[in-house]
Design an enzyme around this catalytic site. Structure first.
Site, PDB file in Angstrom:
ATOM      1  N   LYS A  34      25.990  41.583  45.250  1.00  0.00           N
ATOM      2  CA  LYS A  34      26.692  41.278  46.498  1.00  0.00           C
ATOM      3  C   LYS A  34      28.007  42.041  46.542  1.00  0.00           C
ATOM      4  CE  LYS A  34      29.675  38.136  47.927  1.00  0.00           C
ATOM      5  NZ  LYS A  34      30.374  38.821  49.046  1.00  0.00           N
ATOM      6  N   GLY A  60      36.920  41.773  40.392  1.00  0.00           N
ATOM      7  CA  GLY A  60      37.805  41.300  41.452  1.00  0.00           C
ATOM      8  C   GLY A  60      39.033  40.606  40.889  1.00  0.00           C
ATOM      9  N   SER A  61      39.524  39.623  41.615  1.00  0.00           N
ATOM     10  CA  SER A  61      40.785  38.971  41.262  1.00  0.00           C
ATOM     11  C   SER A  61      40.584  37.897  40.200  1.00  0.00           C
ATOM     12  CB  SER A  61      41.395  38.316  42.512  1.00  0.00           C
ATOM     13  OG  SER A  61      40.624  37.187  42.900  1.00  0.00           O
ATOM     14  N   GLY A 118      37.574  35.229  39.819  1.00  0.00           N
ATOM     15  CA  GLY A 118      36.884  35.346  38.539  1.00  0.00           C
ATOM     16  C   GLY A 118      36.751  34.004  37.834  1.00  0.00           C
ATOM     17  N   GLU A 126      35.589  41.560  35.127  1.00  0.00           N
ATOM     18  CA  GLU A 126      36.504  42.702  35.154  1.00  0.00           C
ATOM     19  C   GLU A 126      37.527  42.411  36.242  1.00  0.00           C
ATOM     20  OE1 GLU A 126      36.331  47.286  36.558  1.00  0.00           O
ATOM     21  OE2 GLU A 126      34.641  46.626  35.324  1.00  0.00           O
ATOM     22  N   CYS A 141      42.537  48.442  39.806  1.00  0.00           N
ATOM     23  CA  CYS A 141      42.849  47.436  38.788  1.00  0.00           C
ATOM     24  C   CYS A 141      43.680  48.023  37.654  1.00  0.00           C
ATOM     25  CB  CYS A 141      41.571  46.808  38.255  1.00  0.00           C
ATOM     26  SG  CYS A 141      40.383  47.997  37.589  1.00  0.00           S
ATOM     27  N   GLU A 147      49.925  41.002  39.975  1.00  0.00           N
ATOM     28  CA  GLU A 147      49.282  42.201  40.501  1.00  0.00           C
ATOM     29  C   GLU A 147      49.559  42.302  42.002  1.00  0.00           C
ATOM     30  OE1 GLU A 147      45.086  44.430  39.849  1.00  0.00           O
ATOM     31  OE2 GLU A 147      44.939  42.356  40.550  1.00  0.00           O
TER      32      GLU A 147
END
Length: 522
Positions: free
Chosen positions: A195, A249-250, A254, A271, A305, A408
């Site tokens: 997805k 993603g974030s 996650g 990741e 990232c 971030e």
């Protein structure tokens, strides 16, 4: 009428039509069992990053199509595993060749949807092909081992695939991360249901189409389902036949993915984000470090990232380098993604632009100094005035306790902080919850390596920044996630060791027992 948006909408429609994804009701934005499929859920609007106007409407896949995709993947995985490892390798090589001749179309569509410079997207198509070529070579080289157990058994270990993998990829690099996740999963013998982000759904569908057809892969081995996180994403992560979850993603999302997997005792690879430190010692090759610092943060508009969002300068460099970097940042060509002179395009979505502005404003209110940037460039066309553009931004007088030094940002925002010596640099660099990447600049090889080895980061560069290869493991520590996404380590994430015991003694003794090995005492 916004002519720029009209042109972009027409270009998207033409590209979808060329791949048979157009439909009178809504585009067919899923790939299931070897066919493009229209979603069945609520309507989702894609906005143009350049104009903030609608580009496309499509329908959520929802639970129904996720079920169909997983069923097709389960059947295809059995057919895939029935082939010899060498045959799977040949077919993956064919899948890589299936992208030939489609590079420009894929790059254009990625640029239109993600807002990335077209020149960058062209390079990423080649990276996807490289990923499949690399992992194709591993298909028939995943050897087991024989263990010299102290009984009469022959004990050998195999690596077996999980089955069907559920993968979720982000909006900052949808095409790249699609290939990054699919290739090792297939090489290990799995099928995948992937997805993409609901903000960037299209290139993954076309990639799946081209890879499957080019490699004559079993229909359903790659399935793409597009939709919102709380509908399609939830259906995928909670599906009883998904054997492992992979998410890029974030950290916030996650954690939810990991919790969904843990609820079913399903493992995951995460990741996640980073707050990478780029350390420049006073003995560095300064011209190279200045160029590297710019590339580290302003490439992809900082939406990476591994972005080098914290520049740590040794005290003696603080007088000259911040101003020099600011002047260099002001020369970076920010503009329309399809212009070959553009080096930095817009951010991908409005929510991210708002978030970046909030972080900048908060830092300034806490005492940080804005050296350059902080707003949209003034030279953009009128039709792009509402786009998600932000000029390269640099802040100084940032202290370690500020949010901008710890969180971030995911935008073209660099903070510059001073350090005294090696110990001070390490303390600053390791002083966040993240541990994804970092860099060290110094002509003193010993010092550079000492510093690199003390960084709590999954990837460290010395006298360079942002070089990655599918051949080398990638991943992080802490809030940057766990598991690895490339190299041999990435391949091993997609298989499980199985221990097989074969009794070789003619007279095995008792339940579960066997003859002890006779030692030669001569």
């Amino acid at each position: 009428m916004n002519l720029l948006n009209q042109r972009n909408r027409e270009n998207v429609a033409q590209l979808l039509d060329a791949y048979g994804m157009s439909d009178a009701e809504a585009p067919m934005t899923n790939w299931i069992a070897g066919q493009p499929v229209r979603g069945v859920g609520e309507s989702i609007t894609l906005l143009d990053p350049v104009t903030n106007l609608p580009l496309l409407y499509y329908r959520d896949a929802d639970q129904q199509l996720v079920d169909e995709a997983v069923q097709a993947a389960t059947t295809a995985q059995q057919a895939w595993l029935a082939m010899s490892a060498s045959e799977r390798g040949r077919r993956m090589q064919g899948a890589a060749r299936g992208l030939e001749g489609h590079e420009e179309s894929l790059a254009r569509l990625e640029s239109l949807i993600a807002g990335k410079p077209l020149r960058d997207c062209r390079g990423e198509v080649g990276k996807v092909r490289e990923m499949f070529e690399y992992y194709a070579g591993w298909c028939d080289k995943q050897h087991g081992e024989v263990i010299d157990v102290p009984t009469s058994h022959l004990n050998y270990v195999q690596r077996i695939p999980y089955g069907v993998i559920g993968q979720i990829t982000p909006w900052n690099a949808p095409m790249f991360t699609c290939g990054w996740q699919l290739a090792p999963a297939l090489a290990a013998g799995n099928a995948a249901v992937l997805k993409p982000s609901e903000l960037t759904p299209l290139t993954s569908v076309i990639l799946a189409m081209l890879l499957e057809r080019g490699g004559r892969l079993p229909e359903g081995l790659i399935s793409i389902v597009n939709g919102l996180g709380h509908t399609t994403g939830k259906a995928l992560t909670s599906h009883s036949d998904i054997a492992k979850l992979v998410f890029v993603g974030s950290p916030e999302t996650g954690r939810r993915i990991a919790e969904a997997g843990a609820h079913r005792l399903v493992p995951s690879v995460l990741e996640l984000g980073g707050k990478s430190a780029n350390i420049v010692f006073e003995d560095a090759a300064i011209d190279d470090a200045v160029i590297g610092a710019q590339a580290a943060i302003f490439a992809a508009a900082g939406q990476s990232c591994v972005a080098g969002s914290r520049l740590l300068l040794q005290d003696s460099l603080m007088e000259e380098l911040p101003g020099r970097l600011a002047r260099a940042a002001e020369t970076i060509a920010v503009g329309l993604p399809d212009d070959d002179t553009t080096r930095m395009g817009p951010l991908q979505n409005a929510a991210q632009l708002r978030r970046v502005h909030q972080v900048i404003d908060e830092a300034v209110s806490q005492g940080a100094t804005l050296l350059t940037g902080g707003s949209a460039p003034s030279h953009l066309p009128a039709d792009a005035a509402e786009g998600y553009f932000l000029a390269p931004t640099i802040l100084t007088d940032v202290t370690p306790d500020m949010a901008i030094a710890n969180e971030e940002v995911f935008g073209p925002v660099l903070v510059i902080m001073p350090f005294k010596d090696e110990d001070d640099a390490i303390a600053l660099a390791n002083g966040t919850r993240f541990g994804l990447a970092g860099a060290v600049w110094s002509r003193d090889t010993g010092k550079a390596m000492r510093t690199a080895h003390r960084l709590r980061a999954g990837t460290v560069w010395i006298n360079s920044y942002k070089n990655i290869s599918v051949m080398s493991p990638f991943g992080g520590f802490g809030d940057s996630g766990y598991g690895r996404s490339s190299g041999l380590d990435g391949l091993h994430e997609y298989s499980i060791p199985r221990s097989v015991w074969v009794e070789t003694a003619p007279d095995a003794m008792g339940y579960g027992g066997s003859q002890p090995r006779q030692e030669n005492t001569r």
